[in-house]
Design an enzyme around this catalytic site. Structure first.
Site, PDB file in Angstrom:
ATOM      1  N   ARG A   1      21.022  62.580  17.851  1.00 30.26           N
ATOM      2  CA  ARG A   1      20.090  63.456  17.133  1.00 30.26           C
ATOM      3  C   ARG A   1      20.896  64.258  16.113  1.00 30.26           C
ATOM      4  O   ARG A   1      21.697  65.116  16.490  1.00 30.26           O
ATOM      5  CB  ARG A   1      19.387  64.369  18.152  1.00 30.26           C
ATOM      6  CG  ARG A   1      18.339  65.289  17.560  1.00 30.26           C
ATOM      7  CD  ARG A   1      17.755  66.179  18.654  1.00 30.26           C
ATOM      8  NE  ARG A   1      16.824  67.145  18.101  1.00 30.26           N
ATOM      9  CZ  ARG A   1      17.207  68.278  17.531  1.00 30.26           C
ATOM     10  NH1 ARG A   1      18.473  68.613  17.457  1.00 30.26           N
ATOM     11  NH2 ARG A   1      16.295  69.112  17.037  1.00 30.26           N
TER      12      ARG A   1
ATOM     13  N   LYS B   1      26.177  72.075  15.647  1.00 27.09           N
ATOM     14  CA  LYS B   1      25.984  73.173  16.598  1.00 27.09           C
ATOM     15  C   LYS B   1      27.190  74.109  16.649  1.00 27.09           C
ATOM     16  O   LYS B   1      28.287  73.789  16.204  1.00 27.09           O
ATOM     17  CB  LYS B   1      25.648  72.615  17.994  1.00 27.09           C
ATOM     18  CG  LYS B   1      24.169  72.201  18.086  1.00 27.09           C
ATOM     19  CD  LYS B   1      23.737  71.804  19.469  1.00 27.09           C
ATOM     20  CE  LYS B   1      22.222  71.486  19.443  1.00 27.09           C
ATOM     21  NZ  LYS B   1      21.755  70.931  20.728  1.00 27.09           N
TER      22      LYS B   1
HETATM   23  C1  7PM Z   1      17.922  76.688  16.421  1.00 25.37           C
HETATM   24  C2  7PM Z   1      18.665  76.591  17.604  1.00 25.37           C
HETATM   25  C3  7PM Z   1      17.374  75.577  15.853  1.00 25.37           C
HETATM   26  C4  7PM Z   1      18.845  75.371  18.212  1.00 25.37           C
HETATM   27  C5  7PM Z   1      17.572  74.365  16.451  1.00 25.37           C
HETATM   28  C6  7PM Z   1      18.295  74.283  17.627  1.00 25.37           C
HETATM   29  C7  7PM Z   1      18.380  69.446  20.975  1.00 25.37           C
HETATM   30  C8  7PM Z   1      17.030  69.127  20.932  1.00 25.37           C
HETATM   31  C9  7PM Z   1      17.380  70.900  19.740  1.00 25.37           C
HETATM   32  C10 7PM Z   1      19.259  68.643  21.754  1.00 25.37           C
HETATM   33  C11 7PM Z   1      17.343  67.314  22.313  1.00 25.37           C
HETATM   34  C12 7PM Z   1      19.405  72.196  17.309  1.00 25.37           C
HETATM   35  C13 7PM Z   1      18.560  72.976  18.277  1.00 25.37           C
HETATM   36  N1  7PM Z   1      18.579  70.547  20.206  1.00 25.37           N
HETATM   37  N2  7PM Z   1      16.496  68.067  21.582  1.00 25.37           N
HETATM   38  N3  7PM Z   1      16.410  70.037  20.159  1.00 25.37           N
HETATM   39  N4  7PM Z   1      18.684  67.591  22.401  1.00 25.37           N
HETATM   40  N5  7PM Z   1      16.861  66.265  22.980  1.00 25.37           N
HETATM   41  O1  7PM Z   1      20.554  72.655  17.078  1.00 25.37           O
HETATM   42  O2  7PM Z   1      20.465  68.862  21.877  1.00 25.37           O
HETATM   43  O3  7PM Z   1      18.976  71.206  16.721  1.00 25.37           O
HETATM   44  S1  7PM Z   1      17.027  72.253  18.738  1.00 25.37           S
END
Ligand code: 7PM
Length: 277
Positions: free
Chosen positions: A256, A222
Site C-alpha cells: 500500500r 510513514k
Molecule cells: C494519517 C495517519 C493519514 C495515518 C493516513 C494514515 C494503513 C492502512 C492506513 C496500513 C492498511 C497511512 C495511514 N495505513 N490500511 N491505512 N495498512 N491495511 O499512513 O498500514 O496511510 S492510513
C-alpha cells in the site's frame, strides 16, 4: 491460496501487487481552481492505474493520531461517490479503507472489491456487514485507537502479540461466515508501535507470510521511515522502497503506497530475480 477474487476480478497473489493510496479526506484536496475533489481523485486514480496499481485504496476517515472522528454520513459522502465514479470509468479493484458497516455495505453494492479495515472488523456490526458483502477483507492490527494509539507502546513480544491478535480476528471472521480464503493480514505499521516495534515486525514479515494468508504492508512515507532517515514526509520514497523490498523478499505480496511507479518497477525487478534459477 494464491488466486483471490476481488468482487469479480481475480488476482494472483503469488505475484507482487501495488495498492495506490487515494485519500479523500478534505485536507488532501485544495479544491480551488477548475477541478473539484472528485475530478482530482479520478485523475490521480487514472495515473496510478497507468503506473501499474492493481488496487486503489479509497479512504475517507483520517486515522492520523489525534484526528477527530467523522460522522458516518460524512464518511459515506466522501467515499461512496469516489467508489462509484472509479468503478464507472476504470477496470481496477477498489479497496475501501473503512471500519464503518454502512460504508462497507454501500461500497460493495457500488462494485468495491476489498474491505480494508484498520480495526479488523471490530466495530459494532462490521463483521456481519463484511460477511454479507462477501468481499475479501484485509485485517490490520492496531493497538488502541487512532486518538491514543501512540501513548501506550508496551508489548511483551510485539510479533507474538500482533500474530495472536490477527489469528483471533481470523477465528472471529470464520465464526461470522467469512471464509479464511478471503482474508489478508497486515501487521499495521505505525498503529500503536514504536520505531523498534515497527522494525521488529518488518523483520518478521516472513512469520506472518508463513501463516498461510496473503500479507499486505502499509509503510509508505510513514513516521518510522522519517525517524530512521531524519527525513521529512516528501523525502521518504527511497526508504519506503527499501523497507517494502525487504518485506517482499519475506513473502509480503500487497504494498500500500503513495508512489506507485517506483514500487511497481522495484517489485518487477525483485520478482524477475526471484523466479530465475
Ligand atoms: C494519517 C495517519 C493519514 C495515518 C493516513 C494514515 C494503513 C492502512 C492506513 C496500513 C492498511 C497511512 C495511514 N495505513 N490500511 N491505512 N495498512 N491495511 O499512513 O498500514 O496511510 S492510513
Amino acid at each position: 491460496m494464491s488466486v483471490m477474487n476481488f468482487g469479480g476480478r481475480s488476482l494472483d497473489l503469488s505475484l507482487p501487487h501495488v495498492m495506490g493510496i487515494l485519500n479523500v479526506t478534505p485536507d488532501s484536496f485544495s479544491d480551488g481552481g477548475s477541478y473539484n475533489s472528485l475530478d482530482l481523485a479520478l485523475q490521480q486514480t487514472g495515473k496510478m492505474i497507468s503506473e501499474g496499481a492493481s488496487f486503489i485504496d479509497v479512504g475517507g476517515e483520517s486515522t492520523r493520531p489525534g484526528a477527530t472522528p467523522i460522522s458516518v454520513q460524512e464518511e459515506m459522502d466522501r467515499v461512496l461517490p469516489v467508489v462509484e465514479a472509479i468503478k464507472q470509468r476504470f477496470d481496477v479493484v477498489v479497496s475501501v479503507d473503512t471500519s464503518t458497516p454502512s460504508v462497507m455495505t454501500c461500497s460493495a453494492r457500488l462494485g468495491a472489491g476489498l474491505i480494508n479495515d484498520v480495526r479488523a472488523l471490530e466495530r459494532e456490526g462490521a463483521i456481519d456487514a463484511a460477511a454479507q458483502a462477501g468481499l475479501p477483507v484485509c485485517l490490520m492490527h492496531m493497538k488502541g485507537s487512532p486518538g491514543t494509539m501512540q501513548n501506550d507502546l508496551v508489548y511483551d513480544s510485539v510479533v507474538d502479540e500482533v500474530a495472536a491478535y490477527l489469528m483471533a480476528r481470523v477465528a472471529a471472521c470464520e465464526v461470522a461466515g467469512i471464509h479464511r480464503d478471503k482474508l489478508i493480514l497486515d501487521p499495521g505499521v505505525g498503529f500503536g508501535k514504536s520505531l523498534e516495534h515497527n522494525l521488529t515486525l518488518l523483520n518478521h514479515t516472513v512469520d506472518f507470510a508463513r501463516k498461510g494468508f496473503p500479507v499486505l504492508i502499509g509503510l509508505s512515507r510513514k513516521t518510522m521511515i522519517g525517524d530512521v532517515l531524519g527525513a521529512s514526509v516528501e523525502n521518504r520514497l527511497y526508504g519506503s522502497m527499501g523497507a517494502n523490498a525487504s518485506t517482499y523478499s519475506q513473502g509480503a505480496r500487497i504494498f500500500r503506497v503513495h508512489d506507485v511507479k517506483p514500487h511497481v518497477e522495484m517489485l518487477e525487478l525483485m520478482y524477475r530475480i526471484e523466479r530465475e534459477s
